[in-house]
Design a protein around this motif. Structure first.
Motif, PDB file in Angstrom:
ATOM      1  N   VAL A 190      -2.794 -12.008   4.790  1.00 14.36           N
ATOM      2  CA  VAL A 190      -4.039 -11.496   4.219  1.00 14.36           C
ATOM      3  C   VAL A 190      -5.185 -12.147   4.987  1.00 14.36           C
ATOM      4  CG1 VAL A 190      -5.460 -11.212   2.159  1.00 14.36           C
ATOM      5  CG2 VAL A 190      -2.961 -11.333   1.940  1.00 14.36           C
ATOM      6  N   GLU A 216       5.704  -7.266  -4.525  1.00 21.55           N
ATOM      7  CA  GLU A 216       5.060  -8.385  -3.826  1.00 21.55           C
ATOM      8  C   GLU A 216       3.759  -7.935  -3.161  1.00 21.55           C
ATOM      9  OE1 GLU A 216       8.889 -11.167  -2.526  1.00 21.55           O
ATOM     10  OE2 GLU A 216       8.391  -9.379  -1.350  1.00 21.55           O
ATOM     11  N   ALA A 269      -3.806  -6.985  -5.410  1.00 24.09           N
ATOM     12  CA  ALA A 269      -4.623  -7.344  -6.568  1.00 24.09           C
ATOM     13  C   ALA A 269      -5.360  -8.659  -6.343  1.00 24.09           C
ATOM     14  CB  ALA A 269      -3.741  -7.422  -7.806  1.00 24.09           C
ATOM     15  N   ARG A 270      -4.669  -9.633  -5.737  1.00 20.16           N
ATOM     16  CA  ARG A 270      -5.313 -10.930  -5.473  1.00 20.16           C
ATOM     17  C   ARG A 270      -6.455 -10.759  -4.477  1.00 20.16           C
ATOM     18  NH1 ARG A 270       0.264 -12.993  -4.896  1.00 20.16           N
ATOM     19  NH2 ARG A 270       0.877 -14.016  -6.872  1.00 20.16           N
ATOM     20  N   ALA A 271      -6.217  -9.988  -3.429  1.00 16.80           N
ATOM     21  CA  ALA A 271      -7.244  -9.820  -2.395  1.00 16.80           C
ATOM     22  C   ALA A 271      -8.473  -9.102  -2.940  1.00 16.80           C
ATOM     23  CB  ALA A 271      -6.664  -9.067  -1.202  1.00 16.80           C
ATOM     24  N   VAL A 319      -9.849  -9.508  -5.705  1.00 20.32           N
ATOM     25  CA  VAL A 319     -10.708 -10.408  -6.488  1.00 20.32           C
ATOM     26  C   VAL A 319     -11.927 -10.820  -5.665  1.00 20.32           C
ATOM     27  CG1 VAL A 319     -10.846 -12.668  -7.590  1.00 20.32           C
ATOM     28  CG2 VAL A 319      -8.794 -11.241  -7.912  1.00 20.32           C
ATOM     29  N   ASP A 320     -11.711 -11.063  -4.369  1.00 14.70           N
ATOM     30  CA  ASP A 320     -12.789 -11.539  -3.498  1.00 14.70           C
ATOM     31  C   ASP A 320     -13.258 -10.509  -2.480  1.00 14.70           C
ATOM     32  OD1 ASP A 320     -12.764 -14.171  -4.652  1.00 14.70           O
ATOM     33  OD2 ASP A 320     -10.940 -14.580  -3.491  1.00 14.70           O
ATOM     34  N   ARG A 375       1.962  -5.312  -3.997  1.00 15.75           N
ATOM     35  CA  ARG A 375       1.006  -4.939  -5.048  1.00 15.75           C
ATOM     36  C   ARG A 375       0.281  -6.170  -5.586  1.00 15.75           C
ATOM     37  NH1 ARG A 375       4.343  -2.907  -8.734  1.00 15.75           N
ATOM     38  NH2 ARG A 375       4.317  -0.801  -7.873  1.00 15.75           N
ATOM     39  N   ARG A 376       1.015  -7.266  -5.762  1.00 14.28           N
ATOM     40  CA  ARG A 376       0.379  -8.494  -6.264  1.00 14.28           C
ATOM     41  C   ARG A 376      -0.637  -9.034  -5.264  1.00 14.28           C
ATOM     42  NH1 ARG A 376       5.628  -9.522  -8.456  1.00 14.28           N
ATOM     43  NH2 ARG A 376       6.243 -10.693  -6.585  1.00 14.28           N
ATOM     44  N   GLU A 377      -0.309  -8.963  -3.964  1.00 12.13           N
ATOM     45  CA  GLU A 377      -1.251  -9.460  -2.958  1.00 12.13           C
ATOM     46  C   GLU A 377      -2.487  -8.575  -2.868  1.00 12.13           C
ATOM     47  OE1 GLU A 377      -1.342 -12.239  -1.397  1.00 12.13           O
ATOM     48  OE2 GLU A 377       0.576 -12.904  -2.214  1.00 12.13           O
ATOM     49  N   SER A 399       2.120   0.466  -3.682  1.00  9.16           N
ATOM     50  CA  SER A 399       1.364  -0.739  -4.033  1.00  9.16           C
ATOM     51  C   SER A 399      -0.064  -0.375  -4.443  1.00  9.16           C
ATOM     52  CB  SER A 399       1.336  -1.723  -2.858  1.00  9.16           C
ATOM     53  OG  SER A 399       0.622  -1.189  -1.769  1.00  9.16           O
TER      54      SER A 399
END
Length: 248
Positions: free
Chosen positions: A7, A27, A33-35, A37-38, A29-31, A60
């Motif tokens: 990322v 996996e 969602a995390r990305a 955020v910012d 999809r989770r990344e 994803s």
């Protein structure tokens, strides 16, 4: 152990993901969602030949946006499919979000609307176009979200300056890929019977139209491409047929 999903920020507010074949949809999809955020936008570039990576990108939650041609990767330029998800996209578990996701990658067929206008002698109105040698029926490409019936009336007014309402659908003709064009569906609508003096009202769009005239079927066969002549003849029969390149 597989390498972590990459990322990295590639532009202001844009994160780009890359993963290997070992990573699952969950996996990735989770990344994503995390990305998000910012970053307002998260994207990935996928090899057009990598079907597995395309499925992972889609499920994803990333929308297919198109093909970026000539991207410099490794030893030289290659094509890459761009997938992306925005922070403002509707959640995939909601009906609207899921439909938008599907809409981003399902096939889209080009549609063309044409009008069959005849005179009292049964001759057909044909246009000689600026961008090809063959003559054709008046009409054109249907815009995104536009009714084909409205489209053909709009095209006739833009190209010829004639206000003619589209009547019944006379023919649905499938056009295979040809000469650099993708395949398309051509819908031919009835433009009714008009006196030959209607030609005096024509205001040609010079950028597209060279000449306009009423033609007998024999002249249509002489002036138009073979598949166009077949389409015109099928439309003249007026049975709401389905044809492929003018053939039943």
């Amino acid at each position: 152990m597989s390498q972590p999903i990459s990322v990295r920020t590639v532009a202001d507010g844009v994160a780009r993901l890359a993963w290997s074949v070992e990573h699952t949809v969950d996996e990735v999809r989770r990344e994503v969602a995390r990305a998000l955020v910012d970053h307002p936008r998260v994207e990935t570039l996928v090899d057009p030949d990598d079907q597995a990576a395309q499925r992972v990108a889609t499920w994803s939650g990333m929308h297919r946006e198109g093909v970026m041609r000539g991207v410099t990767v490794g030893d030289g330029p290659v094509d890459r499919i761009v997938y992306a998800r925005l922070a403002t996209d509707a959640p995939v578990n909601e009906p609207g979000g899921f439909r938008a996701l599907l809409n981003s990658f399902l096939p889209r067929k080009r549609a063309i609307s044409q009008m069959l206008v005849r005179d009292p002698d049964g001759r057909v109105l044909l246009c000689r176009l600026t961008y090809k040698q063959d003559w054709d029926l008046p009409g054109g490409v249907v815009e995104v979200g536009e009714s084909p019936r409205i489209a053909v009336a709009r095209e006739v007014e833009e190209e010829l300056g004639l206000t003619i309402d589209a009547g019944d659908l006379l023919l649905t003709d499938w056009l295979p890929p040809w000469g650099g064009w993708d395949d398309a569906i051509c819908l031919v609508f009835d433009g009714g019977v008009h006196h030959g003096s209607v030609l005096d009202e024509v205001v040609k769009q010079e950028r597209e139209i060279r000449e306009v005239r009423f033609c007998t079927i024999e002249e249509v066969r002489e002036l138009a491409a073979d598949f166009t002549a077949r389409r015109v003849e099928a439309a003249v029969r007026g049975r709401a047929d389905y044809t492929e390149s003018g053939r039943t």
